[in-house]
Design a protein around this motif. Sequence first.
Motif, PDB file in Angstrom:
ATOM      1  N   TYR A   1      60.750   7.527  -8.864  1.00 21.88           N
ATOM      2  CA  TYR A   1      60.519   6.090  -8.684  1.00 21.88           C
ATOM      3  C   TYR A   1      61.852   5.341  -8.627  1.00 21.88           C
ATOM      4  N   ALA A   2      62.733   5.600  -9.598  1.00 20.53           N
ATOM      5  CA  ALA A   2      64.030   4.916  -9.623  1.00 20.53           C
ATOM      6  C   ALA A   2      64.836   5.222  -8.368  1.00 20.53           C
ATOM      7  N   ALA A   3      64.798   6.471  -7.922  1.00 20.05           N
ATOM      8  CA  ALA A   3      65.516   6.849  -6.698  1.00 20.05           C
ATOM      9  C   ALA A   3      64.934   6.133  -5.485  1.00 20.05           C
ATOM     10  N   SER A   4      63.614   5.992  -5.450  1.00 16.81           N
ATOM     11  CA  SER A   4      62.995   5.300  -4.316  1.00 16.81           C
ATOM     12  C   SER A   4      63.396   3.831  -4.281  1.00 16.81           C
ATOM     13  N   LYS A   5      63.539   3.226  -5.450  1.00 19.21           N
ATOM     14  CA  LYS A   5      63.925   1.818  -5.495  1.00 19.21           C
ATOM     15  C   LYS A   5      65.413   1.627  -5.201  1.00 19.21           C
ATOM     16  N   ALA A   6      66.229   2.629  -5.523  1.00 15.12           N
ATOM     17  CA  ALA A   6      67.635   2.586  -5.104  1.00 15.12           C
ATOM     18  C   ALA A   6      67.701   2.620  -3.579  1.00 15.12           C
ATOM     19  N   PHE A   7      66.839   3.421  -2.969  1.00 19.18           N
ATOM     20  CA  PHE A   7      66.743   3.461  -1.514  1.00 19.18           C
ATOM     21  C   PHE A   7      66.360   2.090  -0.966  1.00 19.18           C
ATOM     22  N   VAL A   8      65.353   1.463  -1.578  1.00 17.35           N
ATOM     23  CA  VAL A   8      64.882   0.161  -1.102  1.00 17.35           C
ATOM     24  C   VAL A   8      66.014  -0.855  -1.108  1.00 17.35           C
ATOM     25  N   ARG A   9      66.776  -0.904  -2.181  1.00 22.34           N
ATOM     26  CA  ARG A   9      67.874  -1.874  -2.267  1.00 22.34           C
ATOM     27  C   ARG A   9      68.933  -1.593  -1.212  1.00 22.34           C
ATOM     28  N   SER A  10      69.351  -0.338  -1.096  1.00 26.70           N
ATOM     29  CA  SER A  10      70.382   0.018  -0.126  1.00 26.70           C
ATOM     30  C   SER A  10      69.921  -0.249   1.300  1.00 26.70           C
ATOM     31  N   PHE A  11      68.706   0.171   1.607  1.00 29.29           N
ATOM     32  CA  PHE A  11      68.154  -0.042   2.949  1.00 29.29           C
ATOM     33  C   PHE A  11      68.057  -1.524   3.278  1.00 29.29           C
ATOM     34  N   THR A  12      67.579  -2.317   2.318  1.00 28.76           N
ATOM     35  CA  THR A  12      67.389  -3.744   2.563  1.00 28.76           C
ATOM     36  C   THR A  12      68.714  -4.448   2.813  1.00 28.76           C
ATOM     37  N   ARG A  13      69.732  -4.108   2.028  1.00 30.17           N
ATOM     38  CA  ARG A  13      71.039  -4.738   2.224  1.00 30.17           C
ATOM     39  C   ARG A  13      71.629  -4.356   3.590  1.00 30.17           C
ATOM     40  N   SER A  14      71.473  -3.095   3.977  1.00 25.69           N
ATOM     41  CA  SER A  14      71.972  -2.666   5.288  1.00 25.69           C
ATOM     42  C   SER A  14      71.231  -3.375   6.414  1.00 25.69           C
ATOM     43  N   LEU A  15      69.917  -3.452   6.278  1.00 27.86           N
ATOM     44  CA  LEU A  15      69.102  -4.117   7.298  1.00 27.86           C
ATOM     45  C   LEU A  15      69.458  -5.597   7.388  1.00 27.86           C
ATOM     46  N   ARG A  16      69.703  -6.207   6.243  1.00 28.97           N
ATOM     47  CA  ARG A  16      70.088  -7.628   6.224  1.00 28.97           C
ATOM     48  C   ARG A  16      71.344  -7.844   7.070  1.00 28.97           C
ATOM     49  N   TYR A  17      72.313  -6.929   6.917  1.00 28.32           N
ATOM     50  CA  TYR A  17      73.542  -7.060   7.699  1.00 28.32           C
ATOM     51  C   TYR A  17      73.264  -6.885   9.188  1.00 28.32           C
ATOM     52  N   GLU A  18      72.467  -5.886   9.521  1.00 30.84           N
ATOM     53  CA  GLU A  18      72.161  -5.621  10.924  1.00 30.84           C
ATOM     54  C   GLU A  18      71.458  -6.799  11.592  1.00 30.84           C
ATOM     55  N   LEU A  19      70.664  -7.541  10.799  1.00 30.24           N
ATOM     56  CA  LEU A  19      69.879  -8.650  11.353  1.00 30.24           C
ATOM     57  C   LEU A  19      70.505 -10.019  11.078  1.00 30.24           C
ATOM     58  N   LYS A  20      71.769 -10.036  10.620  1.00 31.36           N
ATOM     59  CA  LYS A  20      72.384 -11.299  10.208  1.00 31.36           C
ATOM     60  C   LYS A  20      72.522 -12.308  11.343  1.00 31.36           C
ATOM     61  N   ASP A  21      72.581 -11.825  12.566  1.00 29.77           N
ATOM     62  CA  ASP A  21      72.695 -12.740  13.698  1.00 29.77           C
ATOM     63  C   ASP A  21      71.350 -13.003  14.371  1.00 29.77           C
ATOM     64  N   SER A  22      70.291 -12.554  13.744  1.00 34.97           N
ATOM     65  CA  SER A  22      68.951 -12.791  14.267  1.00 34.97           C
ATOM     66  C   SER A  22      68.309 -13.947  13.503  1.00 34.97           C
ATOM     67  N   THR A  23      67.058 -14.227  13.784  1.00 34.20           N
ATOM     68  CA  THR A  23      66.335 -15.298  13.088  1.00 34.20           C
ATOM     69  C   THR A  23      65.610 -14.783  11.852  1.00 34.20           C
ATOM     70  N   VAL A  24      65.783 -13.477  11.547  1.00 29.58           N
ATOM     71  CA  VAL A  24      65.064 -12.869  10.418  1.00 29.58           C
ATOM     72  C   VAL A  24      65.955 -12.856   9.180  1.00 29.58           C
ATOM     73  N   SER A  25      65.501 -13.503   8.116  1.00 27.83           N
ATOM     74  CA  SER A  25      66.203 -13.487   6.837  1.00 27.83           C
ATOM     75  C   SER A  25      65.627 -12.350   5.993  1.00 27.83           C
ATOM     76  N   VAL A  26      66.493 -11.435   5.551  1.00 23.02           N
ATOM     77  CA  VAL A  26      66.052 -10.247   4.816  1.00 23.02           C
ATOM     78  C   VAL A  26      66.496 -10.333   3.364  1.00 23.02           C
ATOM     79  N   SER A  27      65.556 -10.151   2.439  1.00 22.76           N
ATOM     80  CA  SER A  27      65.858 -10.238   1.015  1.00 22.76           C
ATOM     81  C   SER A  27      65.238  -9.071   0.258  1.00 22.76           C
ATOM     82  N   CYS A  28      65.832  -8.763  -0.896  1.00 29.22           N
ATOM     83  CA  CYS A  28      65.282  -7.731  -1.774  1.00 29.22           C
ATOM     84  C   CYS A  28      64.959  -8.359  -3.130  1.00 29.22           C
ATOM     85  N   LEU A  29      63.704  -8.284  -3.540  1.00 30.55           N
ATOM     86  CA  LEU A  29      63.296  -8.743  -4.867  1.00 30.55           C
ATOM     87  C   LEU A  29      63.491  -7.599  -5.848  1.00 30.55           C
ATOM     88  N   ILE A  30      64.179  -7.879  -6.961  1.00 31.27           N
ATOM     89  CA  ILE A  30      64.492  -6.831  -7.939  1.00 31.27           C
ATOM     90  C   ILE A  30      63.976  -7.263  -9.315  1.00 31.27           C
TER      91      ILE A  30
END
Length: 273
Positions: free
Chosen positions: A151-180
């Motif tokens: 479970y903890a490893a899966s949530k580490a994945f979620v945080r890392s993936f979300t932050r990377s995706l946020r960067y990839e979409l920073k110039d788009s209209t989609v705001s990406v956030s991770c609730l922790i």
Amino acid sequence: MSYALVTGAAKGIGAAIAIELAKLKKGLILVDVDERSLHEVAQYIQDKYYVDVFPIVQDLSQPDAAQQIFEKTKWYHLYLNIVVNNAGFGLNTPFTEGSLDDQLNIIDVNVKAQLRIVHTFVPVLKRFSESYLLNVGSTTCYQSVPYLSVYAASKAFVRSFTRSLRYELKDSTVSVSCLIPGPTDTAFVERAGMKTHTLKTAAKFNMTPQEVAQVAVKGLFKGKAEIVPGFINKLNAVVTKFVPPRIVEHVAAQIYKPRPGEQEDKKAVALQY
């Protein structure tokens, strides 16, 4: 009316986030495998907040779940500008003593389902001048957690993936956030199999789903990268960066290690992390 898709919406944080969005007069598409609880929440929201609610009973561990949801919601895609990936679960057990199928199922729901939903619905979100994606992690993402390892490893994945995706979409209209969120009063314990000593320790710091949801929705619309509800949880996020991992792991193990002969306490405070 704009719409929000919320997974894991039958109870806990997912239901609370749905209610907060309903207060803002957002229409809702609610997804959960628990049919009875899902329809009860949907009816409650419709009766109290007078918004349209479309419940979808779906097992997110199935490979075609995201596509099934996509097909069932096509009519709403002209209005769907919020997606909340909340569904997830964990198991409190030594890894080698638990069922491998159960551990893999955590990956199916917490990781694979989230990836599929994001990949399927981001093109829908991009159609809007403003849209929002919220992936729900956990404070366990900041450290290794013995006896809650997958479970903890899966949530580490979620945080890392979300932050990377946020960067990839920073110039788009989609705001990406991770609730922790940290410990929260939910039905998480019933599936995780947590024991009394674990619950008593964590309950000292828990928040209500409503408190978490209020912080989550505010942070989402402010476009925050990481939304960490509660002072103790914020402190945990910082402290674990400076304390040696072996010490953090030892402390976590003392909380989550099952005690011989101790039974699950289904009547105790239920927690989600």
